[in-house]
Scaffold this motif. Structure first.
Motif, mmCIF file in Angstrom:
data_model
loop_
_atom_site.group_PDB
_atom_site.id
_atom_site.type_symbol
_atom_site.label_atom_id
_atom_site.label_comp_id
_atom_site.label_asym_id
_atom_site.label_seq_id
_atom_site.Cartn_x
_atom_site.Cartn_y
_atom_site.Cartn_z
ATOM 1 N N MET A 1 3.021 -3.460 -0.520
ATOM 2 C CA MET A 1 1.941 -4.447 -0.670
ATOM 3 C C MET A 1 2.253 -5.405 -1.824
ATOM 4 O O MET A 1 2.107 -6.625 -1.692
ATOM 5 N N ALA A 2 2.705 -4.867 -2.952
ATOM 6 C CA ALA A 2 3.004 -5.708 -4.109
ATOM 7 C C ALA A 2 4.196 -6.621 -3.831
ATOM 8 O O ALA A 2 4.169 -7.819 -4.146
ATOM 9 N N GLN A 3 5.223 -6.072 -3.219
ATOM 10 C CA GLN A 3 6.417 -6.855 -2.890
ATOM 11 C C GLN A 3 6.068 -7.998 -1.947
ATOM 12 O O GLN A 3 6.465 -9.151 -2.153
ATOM 13 N N TYR B 1 2.120 1.144 -1.714
ATOM 14 C CA TYR B 1 1.764 0.149 -2.729
ATOM 15 C C TYR B 1 2.954 -0.769 -3.041
ATOM 16 O O TYR B 1 2.791 -1.981 -3.192
ATOM 17 N N GLU B 2 4.139 -0.191 -3.123
ATOM 18 C CA GLU B 2 5.346 -0.979 -3.376
ATOM 19 C C GLU B 2 5.463 -2.106 -2.351
ATOM 20 O O GLU B 2 5.756 -3.259 -2.694
ATOM 21 N N ARG C 1 -6.162 -5.182 -4.251
ATOM 22 C CA ARG C 1 -5.879 -6.412 -5.004
ATOM 23 C C ARG C 1 -4.702 -7.172 -4.388
ATOM 24 O O ARG C 1 -4.754 -8.391 -4.211
ATOM 25 N N ALA C 2 -3.637 -6.462 -4.027
ATOM 26 C CA ALA C 2 -2.475 -7.104 -3.408
ATOM 27 C C ALA C 2 -2.817 -7.619 -2.012
ATOM 28 O O ALA C 2 -2.469 -8.753 -1.660
ATOM 29 N N HIS D 1 3.125 -9.334 -1.403
ATOM 30 C CA HIS D 1 2.221 -10.295 -2.030
ATOM 31 C C HIS D 1 3.039 -11.357 -2.764
ATOM 32 O O HIS D 1 2.801 -12.555 -2.627
ATOM 33 N N GLY D 2 4.039 -10.923 -3.497
ATOM 34 C CA GLY D 2 4.919 -11.880 -4.173
ATOM 35 C C GLY D 2 5.686 -12.739 -3.198
ATOM 36 O O GLY D 2 5.836 -13.955 -3.386
ATOM 37 N N CYS E 1 1.940 -5.971 6.801
ATOM 38 C CA CYS E 1 1.368 -5.130 5.742
ATOM 39 C C CYS E 1 0.271 -4.216 6.280
ATOM 40 O O CYS E 1 0.150 -3.067 5.852
ATOM 41 N N PHE F 1 -5.626 -1.275 -6.717
ATOM 42 C CA PHE F 1 -4.395 -2.062 -6.783
ATOM 43 C C PHE F 1 -3.870 -2.434 -5.402
ATOM 44 O O PHE F 1 -3.360 -3.541 -5.208
ATOM 45 N N VAL F 2 -3.992 -1.524 -4.440
ATOM 46 C CA VAL F 2 -3.599 -1.880 -3.075
ATOM 47 C C VAL F 2 -4.486 -3.019 -2.572
ATOM 48 O O VAL F 2 -3.988 -4.024 -2.042
#
Length: 164
Positions: free
Chosen positions: A143-145, A140-141, A21-22, A147-148, A57, A18-19
């Motif tokens: 990376m996802a944040q 991870y938070e 992927r972002a 990415h958006g 990141c 998941f990391v």
């Protein structure tokens, strides 16, 4: 009366999936934008360039995963990360290296153990005591944040009159 919720367990391989992927998603956006647009700020207050955001990141991964969790020394200039620029090819190479380093950094993780170092005062993380596992959730938070956020930056950069 509140009952204790069961602990969640995620394998290192699933976590890294998941990391990655972002991070790869951000790298695809920078690649799509190319050398010039990826280093361009849209006309949005306090906007970052996609290149600078991805550089940030990589700093997050090194600091939270490498320093606080794995215990290796990491020198980081957080504010300079956002102003970084260069070629997409250079950044893609740095992304590959950072993802490989994170895999190595997680090889000795002890999820319930405390962090190897206390977070520096400038580190914008959760305001509660953390274990190695919770620091990785924060990584991870981020990376996802971001990415958006980068998807929005891409859209803004493709809008006429939205860049400086």
């Amino acid at each position: 009366m509140q009952t204790k919720r069961p602990d969640l367990v995620v394998s290192s391989d699933d976590y890294l999936y998941f990391v990655e992927r972002a991070v790869r998603g951000m790298c695809e956006i920078v690649t799509e934008l190319g050398d010039v647009l990826s280093c361009t700020r849209p006309e949005v207050p306090s906007a970052n360039t996609p290149y600078g955001l991805l550089t940030h990141c990589l700093g997050v991964m090194a600091y939270w995963g490498g320093h606080l969790v794995a215990g290796r020394q990491v020198v980081r200039d957080r504010s300079a990360e956002f102003d970084d620029s260069g070629t997409v090819g250079e950044l893609r190479s740095r992304v590959d290296e950072a993802l490989e380093q994170l895999k190595f950094d997680l090889s000795d993780v002890v999820p319930e153990a405390p962090l190897r170092y206390a977070p520096d005062p400038w580190a914008l993380g959760p305001d509660r005591p953390m274990t190695q596992a919770t620091a990785l959730v924060h990584l991870y938070e981020e990376m996802a944040q971001h990415h958006g956020q980068m998807q929005v930056l891409r859209d803004a950069l493709h809008t006429p009159n939205a860049r400086t």
